[in-house]
Design an enzyme around this catalytic site. Structure first.
Site, PDB file in Angstrom:
ATOM      1  N   LYS A  25      52.794  33.207  11.704  1.00 59.20           N
ATOM      2  CA  LYS A  25      52.556  33.281  10.253  1.00 59.20           C
ATOM      3  C   LYS A  25      52.745  34.736   9.798  1.00 59.20           C
ATOM      4  CE  LYS A  25      49.785  29.092  10.510  1.00 59.20           C
ATOM      5  NZ  LYS A  25      50.786  28.076  10.231  1.00 59.20           N
ATOM      6  N   ARG A  69      56.577  11.612   4.695  1.00 56.24           N
ATOM      7  CA  ARG A  69      56.939  13.033   4.587  1.00 56.24           C
ATOM      8  C   ARG A  69      58.442  13.234   4.499  1.00 56.24           C
ATOM      9  NH1 ARG A  69      52.487  16.418   6.835  1.00 56.24           N
ATOM     10  NH2 ARG A  69      50.797  14.921   6.874  1.00 56.24           N
TER      11      ARG A  69
HETATM   12  N1  PMP Z   1      45.044  26.654  13.473  1.00 55.59           N
HETATM   13  C1  PMP Z   1      45.120  26.570  12.132  1.00 55.59           C
HETATM   14  C2  PMP Z   1      43.881  26.797  11.335  1.00 55.59           C
HETATM   15  C3  PMP Z   1      46.331  26.261  11.493  1.00 55.59           C
HETATM   16  O1  PMP Z   1      46.388  26.163  10.164  1.00 55.59           O
HETATM   17  C4  PMP Z   1      47.504  26.080  12.283  1.00 55.59           C
HETATM   18  C5  PMP Z   1      48.878  25.748  11.699  1.00 55.59           C
HETATM   19  N2  PMP Z   1      49.042  25.798  10.388  1.00 55.59           N
HETATM   20  C6  PMP Z   1      47.388  26.178  13.653  1.00 55.59           C
HETATM   21  C7  PMP Z   1      46.160  26.447  14.230  1.00 55.59           C
HETATM   22  C8  PMP Z   1      48.604  26.024  14.530  1.00 55.59           C
HETATM   23  O2  PMP Z   1      49.345  27.236  14.523  1.00 55.59           O
HETATM   24  P1  PMP Z   1      50.879  27.295  14.901  1.00 55.59           P
HETATM   25  O3  PMP Z   1      51.643  26.991  13.660  1.00 55.59           O
HETATM   26  O4  PMP Z   1      51.121  28.659  15.429  1.00 55.59           O
HETATM   27  O5  PMP Z   1      51.095  26.239  15.945  1.00 55.59           O
END
Ligand code: PMP
Length: 427
Positions: A265, A40
């Site tokens: 997000k 990565r």
């Molecule tokens: N659950 C899902 C379905 C995710 O896609 C993600 C991160 N992309 C998370 C939990 C973790 O969330 P966070 O970025 O707030 O740690």
């Protein structure tokens, strides 16, 4: 690293070197990742508040302006003036750190207010905030399932790593049902009639952007006496009249026992949460090690998240503008015969289906076109389904969309990438 250490002969290493060469273990693993084209690399990007989706790329050749097309700050709320103001003014008033765990001086009025806001958003009795969405899944699932005697966890095959970790840490039995497959789920539920069980699933799946049949899953779970745990990380702020997620949009919030979301997000800040009954929230608060033994979110982050939730609760503007831009991107990519995955959400995956090609496509987009899209390779997606994951925001202009489509077209043609449709790839 998710994979097991590679198999090399440890005796050989020990004989060769007079003392153990520990660094070998790490360089060996990194070499393996490089050979498999899974190493990565992070692009040194600096987002400038007020200019998103434009950002500055600090490249080896100096600073360059680029357009970001892969942010999970889906609605640009990380740059919303009211959200920034909430963070800055709270930092001035309360300082920048939490000062400890929630148990030891880290509790703060902004976090308490944020939890009330989240509970009200999801029409639940209570909510609990964690340092990230990842921690919220891992902490809540492991604690809730562990406390239920002889609990079986029934988990969708597409669930996120944080859910898988929570299940693993619970020590409970688990069964995986085929992704979004109601018949398979029912078969498993029927076979586990006489024991306690939790069905764990997501609403919007992040990589394909497909949506679970939430209402049907909840009704099945009810029929067979199972609890429901729903990860709405990619949906909160985005769907439903008040931005509470797909469960709100479909009117089935009442059928969800534990709803999990992120503040990082669509809400544009940081942190994760669960919303549920008072007793569930209280028991996770009281028993989950990764809640108890870690410092709390800074008050300023909590205040910013509250401001963002409040804004998106009443403003439809960002969601509506984003939907329009998503529709334009999807339709233009389809017209250009690019292999875009068909789904009903804001996530626009374009399949490359090979790790090195995916990396080369991303590199060329950045170098030649000033477009930043991180390549998505295994293990984030299965091998053969590598992709570019595009996330249009309300702040992307029509001109930027046109530039994106032209650039992808150039990259696909120049690199000779496949244009195979989704169905063929999914098989
Ligand atoms: N659950 C899902 C379905 C995710 O896609 C993600 C991160 N992309 C998370 C939990 C973790 O969330 P966070 O970025 O707030 O740690």
């Amino acid at each position: 690293c998710l994979s097991k250490p590679s198999d090399f002969n440890e005796d050989t290493i020990r004989n060769y070197y007079s003392e153990p060469n520990y660094d070998f273990y790490f360089t060996n693993e990194l070499d393996k990742l490089r050979n498999e084209k899974r190493y990565r690399e992070f692009v040194d990007i600096e987002r400038i508040a007020g200019q998103f989706p434009e950002a500055v790329w600090h490249s080896s050749e100096g600073e360059r302006k680029v357009t970001v097309w892969c942010s999970n700050d889906y609605l640009g709320m990380g740059q919303n003036p009211a959200v920034i103001e909430a963070m800055v003014s709270t930092a001035r008033r309360n300082g920048v750190g939490a000062g400890g765990t929630r148990n030891i001086s880290g509790n703060s009025h902004p976090i308490v207010a944020l939890e009330r806001e989240i509970a009200s958003l999801h029409n639940k009795e209570a909510a609990l905030v964690f340092s990230s969405g990842y921690v919220s899944n891992q902490a809540a699932i492991s604690t809730i399932a562990r406390l239920i005697r002889n609990c079986l966890i029934i988990s969708d095959a597409g669930n996120h790593n944080s859910i898988i970790e929570g299940i693993r840490q619970s020590g409970c039995d688990k069964v995986i049902f085929r992704h979004n497959d109601l018949d398979h789920l029912e078969l498993i539920l029927r076979g586990a009639k006489d024991r306690a069980k939790i069905v764990v699933f997501e609403s919007v799946y992040s990589m394909d952007g497909d949506v679970a049949p939430i209402a049907d899953i909840c009704r099945l779970a009810r029929r067979y006496g199972a609890m429901t745990y729903l990860d709405e990380i990619h949906a909160v702020g985005m769907y439903g009249a008040r931005g509470a997620g797909i469960a709100e949009a479909e009117g089935v919030e009442d059928l969800i026992d534990i709803l999990e979301g992120t503040l990082a997000k669509a809400f544009g800040v940081v942190g994760g949460y669960i919303a549920a009954s008072s007793s569930i929230v209280d028991v996770v608060r009281s028993c989950a090690p990764s809640f108890i033994f870690t410092s709390a979110l800074p008050p300023a982050s909590a205040a910013a998240a509250t401001a963002s939730i409040r804004h998106l609760k009443i403003s439809e503007q960002e969601r509506a503008a984003q939907k329009r831009q998503v529709a334009k991107v999807k339709s233009m990519l389809t017209k250009a015969n690019l292999p875009v995955v068909d789904n009903g959400t804001h996530i626009v995956p374009v399949l490359v289906r090979e790790a090195q090609a995916c990396k080369s496509a991303a590199d060329r987009l950045l170098d030649k076109h000033g477009i930043y899209i991180q390549p998505i390779n295994y293990p984030t997606v299965p091998k053969g389904l590598e992709r570019l994951r595009i996330t249009p925001s309300p702040l992307h202009s029509d001109a930027q969309i046109l530039t994106l489509v032209d650039a992808l077209e150039e990259v696909w043609t120049t690199l000779g990438l496949k244009r195979t449709a989704w169905q063929a790839a999914a098989e």
